[in-house]
Write an enzyme that holds these catalytic residues in place. Structure first.
Site, short mmCIF file in Angstrom:
data_model
loop_
_atom_site.label_atom_id
_atom_site.label_comp_id
_atom_site.label_asym_id
_atom_site.label_seq_id
_atom_site.Cartn_x
_atom_site.Cartn_y
_atom_site.Cartn_z
N TRP A 1 0.82 -1.22 0.00
CA TRP A 1 0.00 0.00 0.00
C TRP A 1 0.85 1.26 0.00
CZ3 TRP A 1 -4.31 -0.78 -2.09
CH2 TRP A 1 -5.02 -1.95 -1.86
N LYS B 1 -12.73 -1.27 6.28
CA LYS B 1 -12.01 -2.17 7.18
C LYS B 1 -12.43 -1.95 8.64
CE LYS B 1 -8.85 -2.69 3.56
NZ LYS B 1 -7.93 -1.99 2.69
N ASP C 1 -1.76 6.92 5.87
CA ASP C 1 -2.79 5.99 5.39
C ASP C 1 -3.03 5.01 6.53
OD1 ASP C 1 -4.33 4.00 4.27
OD2 ASP C 1 -2.90 3.47 2.67
C1 PLP Z 1 -7.42 -1.48 1.63
C2 PLP Z 1 -6.32 -0.49 1.70
C3 PLP Z 1 -6.18 0.53 0.73
C4 PLP Z 1 -7.08 0.62 -0.47
O1 PLP Z 1 -8.34 1.00 -0.12
P1 PLP Z 1 -9.47 1.24 -1.25
O2 PLP Z 1 -10.55 1.88 -0.42
O3 PLP Z 1 -9.82 -0.10 -1.78
O4 PLP Z 1 -8.93 2.14 -2.28
C5 PLP Z 1 -5.18 1.44 0.90
N1 PLP Z 1 -4.33 1.37 1.94
C6 PLP Z 1 -4.42 0.40 2.87
C7 PLP Z 1 -3.45 0.38 4.01
C8 PLP Z 1 -5.41 -0.56 2.77
O5 PLP Z 1 -5.51 -1.52 3.70
#
Ligand code: PLP
Length: 363
Positions: A102, A198, A174
């Site tokens: 990511w 999540k 993030d």
């Molecule tokens: C799932 C995830 C993403 C991507 O998220 P989307 O909403 O599918 O774009 C980005 N960063 C991390 C750390 C993730 O777990």
């Protein structure tokens, strides 16, 4: 009713209480005669939902009036593009921690914007390909960087940052897979964000917390929907926001509040420890992350260092017992148990009991 123990990395398990509340409100939201899905986003019923969701989240994160919380469609991945579009100007440098899949996706988007603008992206740390997986602790920051970007929990490798690094630049995180899952000083950041699916609610948007003054730094020449100030100045109501997702997010935040943050954070640590203790108890299992970076949200491991046939058997048997989505991400294989806030303790207990039994029969 048969609820699976759903170990999916995302979209992921939501609290049963929240689903039941939503079900009760689905057709007629608190006597309004309509579903939240059908309401005007400019009406007073929706407005109350919107304001309460933001207020509850801000309270849980300890954010004051200098912060905005906004909802942006396109998930966390859209943020990977919007961040450099807003904050990486011509001639500027942005620091990125390339900590895994990511972190790397965020970095790649920044490089695209940098190439268009004549800006620079500095890889301040790189652990993306390290095996066992881990997060960096040493960073080569750029003096005067426009911002520094980190990913606090690498969902695929299962490596979590336990200490937020020091940097003079505005810090952007993030936190898609570990937001509100452990004690964290959010005031260290200028912006943090998470794809909702999540730890926060249903998919379809990112929840973005951003300091108001930082949001104003973006160029106002960008298309309106790509500027953070559009969201901060209009309270995410410039256009029609993802109202349903925001409503379920708000209900989930109220659930976190009812649980009590401290209880929830302790429970998260205990759930993860139960699985890691089982992994550590025998050579049969191989952990994939360095101990001090083990994620409390995404536990990753292998059987006997990577016995794929046995891992397949494990997954098939787990599935038959009502435990789904224990397969590692398609890019890395192995096993992964995603145990976000809403994942029940009983599901972790069931997994651990199954692991012990499986080892006895196959060890
Ligand atoms: C799932 C995830 C993403 C991507 O998220 P989307 O909403 O599918 O774009 C980005 N960063 C991390 C750390 C993730 O777990």
């Amino acid at each position: 009713m048969a609820r699976a123990y759903n170990f999916s990395a995302g979209p992921a398990t939501l609290p049963l209480e929240v689903l039941q509340q939503v079900q009760q409100d689905l057709v007629d939201y608190k006597g309004t005669g309509m579903s939240v899905m059908e309401m005007s986003h400019r009406g007073k019923d929706y407005d109350a939902i919107h304001q309460e969701a933001i207020a509850t989240f801000k309270e849980l994160c300890g954010l004051g009036d200098d912060w905005s919380v906004v909802f942006v469609q396109g998930g966390a991945s859209m943020q990977f593009a919007m961040i450099p579009m807003n904050f990486l100007g011509a001639g500027a440098t942005a620091d990125y921690s390339n900590s895994g899949t990511w972190g790397n996706k965020a970095l790649k988007e920044a490089k695209k914007v940098a190439a268009l603008r004549g800006a620079t992206v500095n890889v301040a740390a790189d652990t993306q390909k390290d095996i066992p997986t881990r997060q960096p602790t040493e960073f080569a920051w750029t003096e005067g960087a426009a911002y520094a970007h980190i990913c606090t929990n690498e969902t695929i490798s299962g490596a979590e940052m336990k200490a937020i690094p020091e940097t003079a630049a505005p810090l952007i995180g993030d936190m898609s897979s570990d937001i509100l899952s452990c004690e964290r000083d959010y005031s260290r950041f200028s912006m943090f964000y998470a794809g909702a699916q999540k730890n926060l609610g249903p998919s379809g948007m990112a929840v973005v917390a951003i300091r108001r003054d930082f949001a104003e730094k973006g160029p106002d020449t960008l298309p309106t929907m790509l500027q953070y100030r559009t969201y901060t100045n209009e309270n995410s109501l410039y256009n029609t926001p993802p109202t349903w997702g925001i409503y379920v997010f708000g209900e989930t935040m109220k659930w976190v509040k009812r649980m009590g943050k401290e209880n929830l954070f302790r429970q998260n640590a205990e759930k993860a420890k139960m699985i890691y203790d089982t992994i550590d108890s025998s050579e049969f299992w191989t952990p994939t992350a360095v101990k001090e970076f083990r994620s409390n949200m995404n536990v990753t491991w292998r059987i006997k260092g990577g016995d794929e046939a046995l891992e397949k058997k494990f997954l098939d048997e787990a599935k038959a017992l009502g435990m789904s989505s224990l397969k590692g991400h398609r890019s890395v294989g192995g096993l992964r148990a995603s145990i976000y806030n809403a994942f029940p303790v009983a599901g972790v207990e069931a997994l651990v009991a199954f692991m012990k039994d499986f080892e006895k029969r196959n060890g």
